[in-house]
Design a protein around this motif. Structure first.
Motif, mmCIF file in Angstrom:
data_model
loop_
_atom_site.group_PDB
_atom_site.id
_atom_site.type_symbol
_atom_site.label_atom_id
_atom_site.label_comp_id
_atom_site.label_asym_id
_atom_site.label_seq_id
_atom_site.Cartn_x
_atom_site.Cartn_y
_atom_site.Cartn_z
ATOM 1 N N ILE A 230 0.831 -1.205 0.000
ATOM 2 C CA ILE A 230 0.000 0.000 0.000
ATOM 3 C C ILE A 230 0.867 1.257 0.000
ATOM 4 C CG2 ILE A 230 -1.735 1.299 1.279
ATOM 5 C CD1 ILE A 230 -2.716 -1.350 2.428
ATOM 6 N N ALA A 231 1.818 1.309 0.894
ATOM 7 C CA ALA A 231 2.654 2.498 1.043
ATOM 8 C C ALA A 231 3.938 2.104 1.748
ATOM 9 C CB ALA A 231 1.915 3.585 1.833
ATOM 10 N N ARG A 232 4.865 3.029 1.763
ATOM 11 C CA ARG A 232 6.090 2.830 2.531
ATOM 12 C C ARG A 232 6.538 4.164 3.111
ATOM 13 N NH1 ARG A 232 11.078 4.147 0.277
ATOM 14 N NH2 ARG A 232 11.004 4.927 -1.880
ATOM 15 N N LYS A 233 7.342 4.054 4.135
ATOM 16 C CA LYS A 233 7.831 5.265 4.792
ATOM 17 C C LYS A 233 9.205 5.646 4.253
ATOM 18 C CE LYS A 233 9.428 5.283 9.061
ATOM 19 N NZ LYS A 233 9.503 5.300 10.538
ATOM 20 N N VAL A 234 9.345 6.895 3.839
ATOM 21 C CA VAL A 234 10.642 7.445 3.461
ATOM 22 C C VAL A 234 11.239 8.038 4.728
ATOM 23 C CG1 VAL A 234 11.860 9.079 1.998
ATOM 24 C CG2 VAL A 234 9.816 7.921 1.140
ATOM 25 N N ASP A 235 12.343 7.462 5.177
ATOM 26 C CA ASP A 235 12.923 7.855 6.457
ATOM 27 C C ASP A 235 13.303 9.331 6.475
ATOM 28 O OD1 ASP A 235 12.668 5.318 7.494
ATOM 29 O OD2 ASP A 235 14.644 4.667 6.804
ATOM 30 N N ALA A 236 13.293 9.869 7.679
ATOM 31 C CA ALA A 236 13.705 11.265 7.868
ATOM 32 C C ALA A 236 15.191 11.413 7.565
ATOM 33 C CB ALA A 236 13.409 11.704 9.299
ATOM 34 N N GLN A 237 15.562 12.572 7.120
ATOM 35 C CA GLN A 237 16.962 12.874 6.803
ATOM 36 C C GLN A 237 17.432 14.025 7.675
ATOM 37 O OE1 GLN A 237 17.704 13.516 2.655
ATOM 38 N NE2 GLN A 237 19.745 14.365 2.971
ATOM 39 N N ASP A 238 18.552 13.806 8.363
ATOM 40 C CA ASP A 238 19.080 14.841 9.252
ATOM 41 C C ASP A 238 19.572 16.047 8.460
ATOM 42 O OD1 ASP A 238 18.569 13.293 11.470
ATOM 43 O OD2 ASP A 238 20.550 12.346 11.447
ATOM 44 N N GLY A 239 19.489 17.213 9.091
ATOM 45 C CA GLY A 239 19.981 18.436 8.478
ATOM 46 C C GLY A 239 21.452 18.660 8.774
ATOM 47 N N LEU A 240 21.946 19.817 8.359
ATOM 48 C CA LEU A 240 23.350 20.177 8.561
ATOM 49 C C LEU A 240 23.438 21.275 9.616
ATOM 50 C CD1 LEU A 240 24.562 20.318 4.845
ATOM 51 C CD2 LEU A 240 24.828 18.441 6.488
ATOM 52 N N PRO A 241 24.350 21.123 10.584
ATOM 53 C CA PRO A 241 24.479 22.170 11.615
ATOM 54 C C PRO A 241 25.080 23.439 11.032
ATOM 55 C CG PRO A 241 26.195 20.521 11.878
ATOM 56 C CD PRO A 241 25.298 20.009 10.801
ATOM 57 N N GLY A 242 24.864 24.547 11.739
ATOM 58 C CA GLY A 242 25.458 25.820 11.360
ATOM 59 C C GLY A 242 26.284 26.369 12.513
ATOM 60 N N TYR A 243 26.584 27.645 12.457
ATOM 61 C CA TYR A 243 27.352 28.283 13.531
ATOM 62 C C TYR A 243 26.938 29.737 13.624
ATOM 63 C CZ TYR A 243 30.134 29.726 9.477
ATOM 64 O OH TYR A 243 30.519 30.220 8.267
#
Length: 540
Positions: A230-243
């Protein structure tokens, strides 16, 4: 406008009498005598404040500072006006705006330099003639330049902060050389890059079936086969830190994850895929939340003949293979009509598909259908009335206690239900009538049974006069809220309304809308998505 001055006393001075032989008469001449000025005075000369004392009976002089002058008398700073005598020690100073300002927003991603003036001059007092009341003013002495602001002075003003390593010297130098007197960014950080939230990806390709499981034209009923994904989950993707401008790390926001829940008709595999355990239409609920529930909607096919004014409430999909007239349908699912719709009301948590015309009808889909269904409206009304009933029962019980009489909460409640709140039992009866049609979901089965018991007690209050309590009403209110939350949760993903054409109707969709024949005459349309029209001669 006339001004009458006070009369000045006059002193008479006798004049010598003319000779008797002249035959002239004696003349007396008078002159005004000014009153002596007894008040003190103050004046300014060569940056000095000079004070003259008052004479006996006079008033002392008064001085007032004009910004940016700050006056002190005998070491005490004054605000406003103050009397002054020659023996007082009067000093002055300048409270001027700084030459520049450094500002930084709360996110600490930028630092701004605002120049107000590059040169710093000495100040001098403005000379003033003597007066009893004097306003002390000062002005820059353009002939006495004290300093000119430099890059080094600005950096020194930042102290030993790590910010100095990130300051743009060229930007700072350019503003000091050619002032704009506007905020100039002299340091930048780097904002974190957000990640990607987990997403739901639909996999199955719908097979459309008609009311008799024969292929038909759109709109159709999308079904899956047993074992089909029926469907599938696309996993979350982490972002990039800043400063930030100080060099400190700014972590990226944590992406939102999705939680999949399967029912008896579906299964969630370890890889995040959801498969069907039987044939049916996939129903994905939980729109707008971080949880998605997968099941296969039950289907109810309407009989070919329905009595006028029929009302259908069903906890799944409703299918009509014929035209509908004067019918009300409330469904926790979709409604499919393979014909025309006349004088009907359709309120669903899913989508509405009408193959023919919609005339003088009301169509509500998604969240619009939730708030229009009878169960939702009556349950909200009952919640409000139960709250008022509890409050009134407590007030009456307190009044009885104040008379030092015994209080029976159950008796108080029954009297309320037969008097001011006699409309509450009929409300409970309506909810009980519709509750059984939507209680098939295992998510609320236990809560529904307890809710039904509480509602039944409201229908026969005298049988429970000894057991009614405030805690019981509070429990009933909480279980009503659970059912309302369930109905709201049952809003499906990607809801829409598809029809052939409409006339004199109201159409509200929390998702998309499509009129296959393109005609909307004398109708109201509310939709959360774009409205495509398939024909150029569309009339609205």
């Amino acid at each position: 406008m006339s001004l009458r001055l006070p009369r000045t006393p006059r002193r008479e001075y006798p004049q010598p009498a003319p000779a008797a032989s002249s035959g002239a008469f004696q003349v007396v001449q008078t002159f005004p005598v000014p009153e002596p000025n007894l008040d003190g005075s103050v004046h300014i000369r060569d940056n000095r404040i000079l004070v003259t004392p008052p004479l006996p009976g006079g008033r002392p002089a008064v001085i007032t500072a004009v910004h940016p002058v700050v006056l002190s008398i005998n070491g005490r700073r004054i605000s406003g006006s103050a009397p002054v005598l020659p023996e007082d020690v009067v000093s002055w100073e300048i409270s001027e705006k700084p030459q520049y300002e450094i500002t930084m927003p709360e996110d600490r991603l930028h630092v701004y330099f605002t120049l107000y003036r590059a040169e710093r001059y000495a100040w001098k007092l403005v000379d003033c003639s003597a007066a009893r009341e004097l306003r002390v003013r000062a002005e820059p002495d353009r002939s006495s330049l004290l300093s000119t602001l430099t890059v080094e002075q600005v950096l020194a003003g930042l102290g030993q902060s790590s910010l100095t390593r990130n300051v743009s010297i060229p930007a700072l130098y350019a503003e000091l050389s050619n002032p704009t007197y506007q905020p100039v960014c002299i340091a930048r950080g780097k904002a974190p890059v957000p990640g990607r939230d987990a997403q739901l990806q639909l996999i199955f390709r719908a097979r459309t079936t008609g009311p008799d499981d024969e292929a038909t034209e759109l709109p159709g009923i999308a079904i899956v086969r047993e074992g089909q994904t029926i469907a599938r989950k696309v996993d979350a993707q982490d972002g990039l830190p800043g400063y930030d401008v100080f060099g400190s790390v700014l972590p990226a926001p944590r992406p939102a994850d999705l939680r999949f829940t399967a029912t008896a008709d579906t299964k969630v595999l370890p890889g995040g895929e959801v498969v069907a355990l039987r044939d049916g239409r996939p129903r994905i609920t939980g729109n707008g939340t971080l949880e998605r529930t997968f099941d296969l909607a039950k289907r109810y096919v309407l009989p070919e003949s329905l009595p006028p004014g029929a009302s259908i409430v069903f906890g799944g999909d409703v299918v009509a293979s014929q035209c509908l007239s004067g019918v009300t349908i409330e469904a926790i699912g979709n409604v499919y009509v393979f014909g025309d719709v006349y004088h009907c009301t359709l309120a669903v948590t899913g989508s509405i598909y009408v193959q023919g015309r919609v005339v003088d009808s009301r169509l509500y889909a998604g969240s619009c259908g939730v708030v229009r269904c009878r169960m939702w409206q009556k349950a909200n009304l009952l919640l409000e009335e139960l709250g008022r009933l509890r409050e009134a029962a407590q007030e009456l019980a307190e009044a009885i206690l104040a008379r030092q009489e015994t209080v029976r909460y159950g008796l108080v409640t029954v009297l309320m239900l037969e008097g001011k709140f006699k409309h509450v039992p009929p409300l409970a009866a309506v909810i009980l009538e519709t509750l059984g049609d939507i209680s098939g979901s295992c998510r609320i089965k236990e809560d529904t049974s307890l809710l039904e018991k509480g509602l039944e007690r409201l229908l026969q209050p005298w049988q429970h006069i000894d057991t009614f309590s405030d805690d019981e009403f509070n429990s009933l209110i909480e279980r009503l809220r659970l059912v309302l939350d369930y109905i709201s949760y049952m809003q499906e993903e990607g809801t829409r309304i598809e029809i052939g054409e409409a006339e004199s109707s109201v159409i509200e969709s929390a998702g998309g809308f499509l009129a296959h024949h393109g005609n909307l005459r004398l109708s109201e349309l509310l939709t959360a998505a774009d409205v495509p029209f398939l024909l150029e001669d569309t009339a609205t």
